[in-house]
Design a protein around this motif. Structure first.
Motif, PDB file in Angstrom:
ATOM      1  N   GLU A  49      -5.977 -21.275  11.828  1.00 27.98           N
ATOM      2  CA  GLU A  49      -4.945 -21.372  12.871  1.00 27.98           C
ATOM      3  C   GLU A  49      -4.935 -20.124  13.760  1.00 27.98           C
ATOM      4  O   GLU A  49      -4.872 -20.218  14.992  1.00 27.98           O
ATOM      5  N   LEU A  50      -5.022 -18.945  13.146  1.00 30.27           N
ATOM      6  CA  LEU A  50      -4.900 -17.699  13.887  1.00 30.27           C
ATOM      7  C   LEU A  50      -6.140 -17.373  14.712  1.00 30.27           C
ATOM      8  O   LEU A  50      -6.051 -16.626  15.697  1.00 30.27           O
ATOM      9  N   CYS A  51      -7.283 -17.925  14.345  1.00 31.22           N
ATOM     10  CA  CYS A  51      -8.525 -17.673  15.084  1.00 31.22           C
ATOM     11  C   CYS A  51      -8.854 -18.780  16.079  1.00 31.22           C
ATOM     12  O   CYS A  51      -9.783 -18.647  16.879  1.00 31.22           O
ATOM     13  N   ALA A  52      -8.122 -19.889  16.037  1.00 37.58           N
ATOM     14  CA  ALA A  52      -8.410 -21.051  16.881  1.00 37.58           C
ATOM     15  C   ALA A  52      -8.401 -20.676  18.376  1.00 37.58           C
ATOM     16  O   ALA A  52      -7.646 -19.802  18.800  1.00 37.58           O
ATOM     17  N   PRO A  53      -9.249 -21.335  19.176  1.00 40.74           N
ATOM     18  CA  PRO A  53     -10.130 -22.448  18.827  1.00 40.74           C
ATOM     19  C   PRO A  53     -11.464 -22.014  18.213  1.00 40.74           C
ATOM     20  O   PRO A  53     -12.315 -22.853  17.924  1.00 40.74           O
ATOM     21  N   ALA A  54     -11.658 -20.695  18.036  1.00 43.99           N
ATOM     22  CA  ALA A  54     -12.875 -20.222  17.382  1.00 43.99           C
ATOM     23  C   ALA A  54     -12.791 -20.484  15.884  1.00 43.99           C
ATOM     24  O   ALA A  54     -11.716 -20.704  15.332  1.00 43.99           O
ATOM     25  N   ALA A  55     -13.944 -20.446  15.226  1.00 45.04           N
ATOM     26  CA  ALA A  55     -13.998 -20.565  13.771  1.00 45.04           C
ATOM     27  C   ALA A  55     -13.951 -19.169  13.155  1.00 45.04           C
ATOM     28  O   ALA A  55     -14.467 -18.214  13.739  1.00 45.04           O
ATOM     29  N   PHE A  56     -13.323 -19.042  11.980  1.00 46.10           N
ATOM     30  CA  PHE A  56     -13.328 -17.747  11.298  1.00 46.10           C
ATOM     31  C   PHE A  56     -14.454 -17.715  10.282  1.00 46.10           C
ATOM     32  O   PHE A  56     -14.760 -18.723   9.624  1.00 46.10           O
ATOM     33  N   VAL A  57     -15.097 -16.543  10.170  1.00 40.55           N
ATOM     34  CA  VAL A  57     -16.218 -16.367   9.245  1.00 40.55           C
ATOM     35  C   VAL A  57     -15.969 -15.104   8.422  1.00 40.55           C
ATOM     36  O   VAL A  57     -15.953 -13.995   8.972  1.00 40.55           O
ATOM     37  N   PRO A  58     -15.758 -15.228   7.099  1.00 45.05           N
ATOM     38  CA  PRO A  58     -15.554 -14.044   6.256  1.00 45.05           C
ATOM     39  C   PRO A  58     -16.820 -13.197   6.175  1.00 45.05           C
ATOM     40  O   PRO A  58     -17.930 -13.729   6.068  1.00 45.05           O
ATOM     41  N   SER A  59     -16.640 -11.882   6.235  1.00 44.62           N
ATOM     42  CA  SER A  59     -17.786 -10.973   6.221  1.00 44.62           C
ATOM     43  C   SER A  59     -17.332  -9.599   5.731  1.00 44.62           C
ATOM     44  O   SER A  59     -16.330  -9.075   6.206  1.00 44.62           O
ATOM     45  N   PRO A  60     -18.062  -8.982   4.775  1.00 47.76           N
ATOM     46  CA  PRO A  60     -17.704  -7.634   4.328  1.00 47.76           C
ATOM     47  C   PRO A  60     -17.899  -6.615   5.446  1.00 47.76           C
ATOM     48  O   PRO A  60     -18.681  -6.839   6.368  1.00 47.76           O
ATOM     49  N   SER A  61     -17.182  -5.499   5.372  1.00 45.50           N
ATOM     50  CA  SER A  61     -17.409  -4.324   6.209  1.00 45.50           C
ATOM     51  C   SER A  61     -16.985  -4.510   7.653  1.00 45.50           C
ATOM     52  O   SER A  61     -17.632  -5.225   8.419  1.00 45.50           O
ATOM     53  N   ILE A  62     -15.909  -3.830   8.050  1.00 48.20           N
ATOM     54  CA  ILE A  62     -15.485  -3.884   9.444  1.00 48.20           C
ATOM     55  C   ILE A  62     -16.553  -3.270  10.347  1.00 48.20           C
ATOM     56  O   ILE A  62     -16.780  -3.745  11.467  1.00 48.20           O
ATOM     57  N   ALA A  63     -17.252  -2.230   9.887  1.00 47.86           N
ATOM     58  CA  ALA A  63     -18.316  -1.636  10.699  1.00 47.86           C
ATOM     59  C   ALA A  63     -19.390  -2.668  11.028  1.00 47.86           C
ATOM     60  O   ALA A  63     -19.840  -2.785  12.177  1.00 47.86           O
ATOM     61  N   TYR A  64     -19.784  -3.442  10.020  1.00 47.17           N
ATOM     62  CA  TYR A  64     -20.840  -4.429  10.237  1.00 47.17           C
ATOM     63  C   TYR A  64     -20.326  -5.624  11.029  1.00 47.17           C
ATOM     64  O   TYR A  64     -21.058  -6.208  11.823  1.00 47.17           O
ATOM     65  N   ARG A  65     -19.050  -5.973  10.853  1.00 49.28           N
ATOM     66  CA  ARG A  65     -18.474  -7.042  11.679  1.00 49.28           C
ATOM     67  C   ARG A  65     -18.550  -6.669  13.160  1.00 49.28           C
ATOM     68  O   ARG A  65     -18.977  -7.466  13.998  1.00 49.28           O
ATOM     69  N   LEU A  66     -18.125  -5.450  13.480  1.00 44.75           N
ATOM     70  CA  LEU A  66     -18.153  -5.002  14.870  1.00 44.75           C
ATOM     71  C   LEU A  66     -19.591  -4.946  15.386  1.00 44.75           C
ATOM     72  O   LEU A  66     -19.859  -5.316  16.538  1.00 44.75           O
ATOM     73  N   ALA A  67     -20.497  -4.499  14.542  1.00 41.11           N
ATOM     74  CA  ALA A  67     -21.908  -4.424  14.948  1.00 41.11           C
ATOM     75  C   ALA A  67     -22.469  -5.804  15.247  1.00 41.11           C
ATOM     76  O   ALA A  67     -23.196  -6.003  16.231  1.00 41.11           O
ATOM     77  N   ARG A  68     -22.149  -6.764  14.403  1.00 46.06           N
ATOM     78  CA  ARG A  68     -22.652  -8.124  14.624  1.00 46.06           C
ATOM     79  C   ARG A  68     -22.087  -8.732  15.901  1.00 46.06           C
ATOM     80  O   ARG A  68     -22.766  -9.484  16.597  1.00 46.06           O
ATOM     81  N   VAL A  69     -20.843  -8.408  16.215  1.00 50.31           N
ATOM     82  CA  VAL A  69     -20.264  -8.870  17.479  1.00 50.31           C
ATOM     83  C   VAL A  69     -21.039  -8.269  18.648  1.00 50.31           C
ATOM     84  O   VAL A  69     -21.396  -8.962  19.605  1.00 50.31           O
ATOM     85  N   ALA A  70     -21.320  -6.971  18.565  1.00 48.86           N
ATOM     86  CA  ALA A  70     -22.071  -6.301  19.632  1.00 48.86           C
ATOM     87  C   ALA A  70     -23.475  -6.878  19.794  1.00 48.86           C
ATOM     88  O   ALA A  70     -24.054  -6.849  20.880  1.00 48.86           O
ATOM     89  N   ALA A  71     -24.003  -7.429  18.699  1.00 52.02           N
ATOM     90  CA  ALA A  71     -25.346  -8.025  18.740  1.00 52.02           C
ATOM     91  C   ALA A  71     -25.324  -9.500  19.127  1.00 52.02           C
ATOM     92  O   ALA A  71     -26.379 -10.122  19.254  1.00 52.02           O
TER      93      ALA A  71
END
Length: 265
Positions: free
Chosen positions: A169-191
């Motif tokens: 609900e909070l991420c809609a209309p996007a899908a949420f994807v669980p992932s360890p590490s905020i550093a790596y989450r931000l990096a993957r977004v940048a990529a």
């Protein structure tokens, strides 16, 4: 900031990643318990020495403490962002190195040596070097004008699997994807893997400076719980840069920051 420094920093981070990867091959798995792994301090000692050899300046680390003397530059290091997940057997924790110039992120290298499905994954950028680099290849997430649409992904913590309906609900209309590490989450977004990466718990500078630099390189932002750009202009701010953070496409992060995340708690 130049390409040669980025190359040298990346080499040091890749070597540090070998120490992290080796923990998975130990007979009993990674050493440590709770949110403390023995390899964390071992990696930071190596990185601290190596990075200060490249550029002697201030230093902010998670494990070996800080040395802040008012230098123009400051290395910011998390030797193993996502330690708790790492010790619970979740792959995707990352070595994160950032460089601040006058409190602004100008270089970032985030390396997850062991991931669930991407193999070793190193994402880097420095001011003046053009596009974000992923595993020696330039990538372009073009975050500046992207919107929160169906088909997009928002990277969230692994705890999200415990409350899937609320996170959806909070991420809609996007899908949420669980992932360890905020550093790596931000990096993957940048990529380009996702439209935004978020943390709903307080973070310190070492958690996010590397990823923040990468987002800047991709045309993105890192906002706090009030929807304001995260800053690093004091020691107090370095200790707690935000209570929640939202990194990625500017309009998406602004929208997400104002949603009712308190429902999850």
């Amino acid at each position: 900031m130049n390409q040669e420094l980025l190359k040298l920093v990346t080499e040091k981070v890749l070597l540090a990643g070998k120490l992290l990867a080796a923990e998975w091959d130990l007979p009993g798995g990674p050493r440590g318990y709770g949110d403390k792994a023995e390899v964390d301090a071992e990696i930071e000692v190596v990185l601290r020495r190596g990075l200060l050899d490249l550029l002697p300046c201030d230093f902010w680390g998670e494990e070996t403490g800080s040395s802040l003397a008012g230098h123009e530059y400051c290395w910011v290091v998390d030797p193993n962002d996502g330690t708790s997940d790492f010790l619970q057997g979740h792959k995707g924790s990352a070595v994160s190195v950032g460089l601040l110039r006058n409190a602004t992120p100008v270089l970032g290298v985030v390396y997850a040596p062991v991931t669930p499905d991407l193999g070793p994954d190193c994402i880097s950028w420095a001011e003046g070097c053009g596009s974000v680099i992923r595993n020696n290849h330039k990538v372009s997430a073009q975050l500046a004008h992207r919107a929160l649409d169906a088909g997009c992904q928002v990277l969230v913590s692994t705890a999200a699997i415990n409350k899937p309906e609320l996170n959806a609900e909070l991420c809609a209309p996007a899908a949420f994807v669980p992932s360890p590490s905020i550093a790596y989450r931000l990096a993957r977004v940048a990529a380009g893997d996702a439209i935004a990466g978020i943390s709903l718990v307080p973070v310190s500078a070492h958690d996010v400076v590397g990823g923040h630099a990468l987002l800047i390189g991709a045309g993105g932002v890192l906002l706090n719980e009030d929807g304001v750009t995260v800053t690093y202009d004091s020691e107090a701010r370095m200790k707690i840069v935000s209570l929640r953070c939202f990194g990625g496409a500017p309009s998406v992060c602004s929208a997400l920051a104002h949603r009712e995340w308190g429902k999850l708690f």
